[in-house]
Design a protein around this motif. Sequence first.
Motif, short mmCIF file in Angstrom:
data_model
loop_
_atom_site.label_atom_id
_atom_site.label_comp_id
_atom_site.label_asym_id
_atom_site.label_seq_id
_atom_site.Cartn_x
_atom_site.Cartn_y
_atom_site.Cartn_z
N LEU A 195 104.59 39.85 50.79
CA LEU A 195 104.24 40.32 49.82
C LEU A 195 104.26 42.11 50.08
CD1 LEU A 195 101.22 38.21 48.74
CD2 LEU A 195 103.34 38.63 47.37
N PRO A 196 104.84 42.79 49.16
CA PRO A 196 104.95 44.29 49.36
C PRO A 196 103.61 44.94 49.32
CG PRO A 196 105.83 43.74 47.05
CD PRO A 196 105.44 42.65 47.68
N PHE A 197 103.70 46.02 49.96
CA PHE A 197 102.47 46.99 50.30
C PHE A 197 102.91 48.42 49.95
CE2 PHE A 197 99.27 48.66 53.50
CZ PHE A 197 98.62 49.32 52.54
N PHE A 198 102.59 48.96 48.95
CA PHE A 198 102.93 50.27 48.46
C PHE A 198 101.69 51.18 48.76
CE2 PHE A 198 105.16 47.52 45.45
CZ PHE A 198 106.61 47.97 45.79
N VAL A 199 101.95 52.32 49.53
CA VAL A 199 101.00 53.38 49.92
C VAL A 199 101.35 54.52 49.39
CG1 VAL A 199 99.84 54.59 51.68
CG2 VAL A 199 100.46 52.37 52.06
N VAL A 200 100.53 55.22 48.27
CA VAL A 200 100.48 56.43 47.52
C VAL A 200 99.71 57.26 48.35
CG1 VAL A 200 100.61 57.74 45.60
CG2 VAL A 200 101.24 55.28 45.42
N LEU A 201 100.39 58.30 48.98
CA LEU A 201 99.27 59.31 49.89
C LEU A 201 99.24 60.49 48.80
CD1 LEU A 201 101.84 59.23 53.02
CD2 LEU A 201 99.23 58.14 52.83
N ALA A 214 97.05 53.60 56.24
CA ALA A 214 97.93 54.66 55.18
C ALA A 214 99.18 54.68 55.60
CB ALA A 214 97.17 55.91 55.44
N MET A 215 99.30 54.39 57.13
CA MET A 215 100.96 54.62 57.46
C MET A 215 101.23 53.19 57.83
SD MET A 215 102.26 57.35 57.37
CE MET A 215 101.53 59.19 56.96
N LEU A 216 100.98 52.10 57.27
CA LEU A 216 101.19 50.90 57.47
C LEU A 216 102.08 50.04 56.13
CD1 LEU A 216 98.46 49.58 59.43
CD2 LEU A 216 100.62 50.26 60.41
N GLY A 217 102.54 50.82 55.32
CA GLY A 217 102.78 50.27 53.93
C GLY A 217 104.47 49.87 54.29
N ASP A 218 105.07 49.12 53.24
CA ASP A 218 106.52 48.89 53.14
C ASP A 218 107.17 50.14 52.58
OD1 ASP A 218 106.32 46.13 54.14
OD2 ASP A 218 105.28 45.73 52.40
N VAL A 219 106.64 50.93 51.82
CA VAL A 219 107.20 51.92 51.35
C VAL A 219 105.83 52.90 51.08
CG1 VAL A 219 108.51 53.05 49.33
CG2 VAL A 219 108.82 50.68 49.93
N HIS A 220 106.26 54.26 51.55
CA HIS A 220 105.19 55.32 51.63
C HIS A 220 105.64 56.18 50.61
CE1 HIS A 220 104.31 53.44 55.40
NE2 HIS A 220 103.24 53.71 55.07
N LEU A 221 104.94 56.54 49.52
CA LEU A 221 105.13 57.36 48.49
C LEU A 221 104.09 58.71 48.54
CD1 LEU A 221 105.22 54.38 46.98
CD2 LEU A 221 106.56 55.66 45.47
N ALA A 222 104.52 59.90 48.24
CA ALA A 222 103.44 60.84 48.44
C ALA A 222 103.66 61.85 47.01
CB ALA A 222 103.59 61.70 49.40
N SER A 251 103.44 66.83 51.85
CA SER A 251 104.23 65.80 51.53
C SER A 251 105.85 66.08 51.80
CB SER A 251 104.08 65.39 50.16
OG SER A 251 104.01 66.23 49.27
N GLU A 252 106.20 67.34 51.44
CA GLU A 252 107.56 67.62 51.18
C GLU A 252 108.01 67.88 52.81
OE1 GLU A 252 105.80 68.69 47.46
OE2 GLU A 252 105.21 69.10 49.27
N TYR A 253 107.33 68.41 53.53
CA TYR A 253 107.66 68.55 55.12
C TYR A 253 107.45 67.34 55.54
CZ TYR A 253 107.33 70.63 59.74
OH TYR A 253 107.66 70.70 61.24
N LEU A 254 106.80 66.46 55.44
CA LEU A 254 106.76 65.14 55.98
C LEU A 254 107.80 64.24 55.56
CD1 LEU A 254 104.12 65.78 56.84
CD2 LEU A 254 103.34 63.54 56.34
N TYR A 255 108.53 64.46 54.25
CA TYR A 255 109.70 63.78 53.53
C TYR A 255 111.07 64.21 54.48
CZ TYR A 255 113.75 62.87 50.98
OH TYR A 255 115.02 62.62 50.44
N GLU A 256 110.83 65.39 54.73
CA GLU A 256 112.00 66.14 55.23
C GLU A 256 112.18 65.32 56.77
OE1 GLU A 256 111.59 70.04 55.09
OE2 GLU A 256 112.15 70.08 52.82
N HIS A 257 111.17 65.06 57.46
CA HIS A 257 110.95 64.76 58.75
C HIS A 257 110.81 63.23 59.08
CE1 HIS A 257 110.52 69.19 59.17
NE2 HIS A 257 110.70 68.97 60.50
N GLY A 258 111.13 62.46 57.60
CA GLY A 258 111.16 61.03 57.96
C GLY A 258 109.92 60.30 58.00
N MET A 259 108.67 60.88 57.70
CA MET A 259 107.45 60.20 57.71
C MET A 259 107.01 59.64 56.28
SD MET A 259 104.98 62.37 60.23
CE MET A 259 103.63 60.87 60.14
N VAL A 260 107.83 60.25 55.15
CA VAL A 260 107.33 59.90 53.77
C VAL A 260 108.71 59.31 53.26
CG1 VAL A 260 106.49 60.53 51.68
CG2 VAL A 260 105.19 61.11 53.53
N ASP A 261 108.79 58.10 52.53
CA ASP A 261 109.92 57.62 51.87
C ASP A 261 110.14 58.46 50.78
OD1 ASP A 261 110.54 55.54 53.77
OD2 ASP A 261 108.75 54.48 52.92
#
Length: 326
Positions: A195-201, A214-222, A251-261
Amino acid sequence: MNWIDNFVRPKIRSILGQRPDIAENLWVKDPESGEMVFYRDLEANQWVVPNSGYHMKIKPADRLKTFLDDGAYELVPVASMPVDPLKFRDQKRYPDRLKENRAKTGFDDSVIVATGKLFTRDVTVAIQDFDFMGGSLGMAAGQGIITGLETAANRKTPFVLFVASGGARMQEGVLSLMQMPRTTVAVLRLREAGLPFFVVLTNPTTGGVTASYAMLGDVHLAEPGAMIGFAGARVIEQTIREKLPKGFQRSEYLYEHGMVDMVVHRHNLRSTIGSLAAILTKVEASGALTSTAPTTARSSLRDAAAAAEGDDAGDLITAPAGAHAE
């Protein structure tokens, strides 16, 4: 000053027949731009400042009403945990702090679990409330996360977690740190169930929470502008003795560096997660999945959509021109 406020001003008002003061919370100040926004306008806009787009904190009940179909949901009871096992006391007794925060928020602890429907699909949702002792992770909060994960596994639904936390709860010492492996095991059980696990940071997500579920989801949104990290920026600067880059831990910095999808505007979270749930469960959702604000998403997610449901599925998740792609 108390004599003036408590005696002189009421006396003058009674003489002049002056009307009572207007409620002070009719206007809310944008922490970023300083703009004053009318309370009801802000509430109607899901607590996003209209001009600047600043995402303010939103109460769990408001989050659930705007996220789930027709705003309908049922709260899932969470098993009670021992109160004050360490007999902790600082300026106040720990039970007194819990009592104050329960009266303030209306909930027993910082994690609320609910079930409902997202585009007619059953989902399980957990929300970490920052207003309850900074969303800190203690035994009750850990049990709340585990209850949410187990409920999703038992009901065979996707699990959506909205995270906001300052880290582990110091009043429970090592018992709060034990929630990190406990919740990790529960995440693995959900994964075994397929089952999918979505994390919204959301703002902020820090400490032991970031180091565990908080960092073990299938998809990480922020949400835009959310502060996400383990240690605080000041502590890191003092440790490495270097100036950190602009926007570090946002969140934008983490997205640019691959930590957030994905970095997703609050108005688009419902449609985006609805699209992702349809892709990952391979069950088509009912209702229109529409977006109203820009979303930054990785091209790999669009590729996954196309692979799962055909070429048209990639249109469900869109990235604006110039968005970063791997």
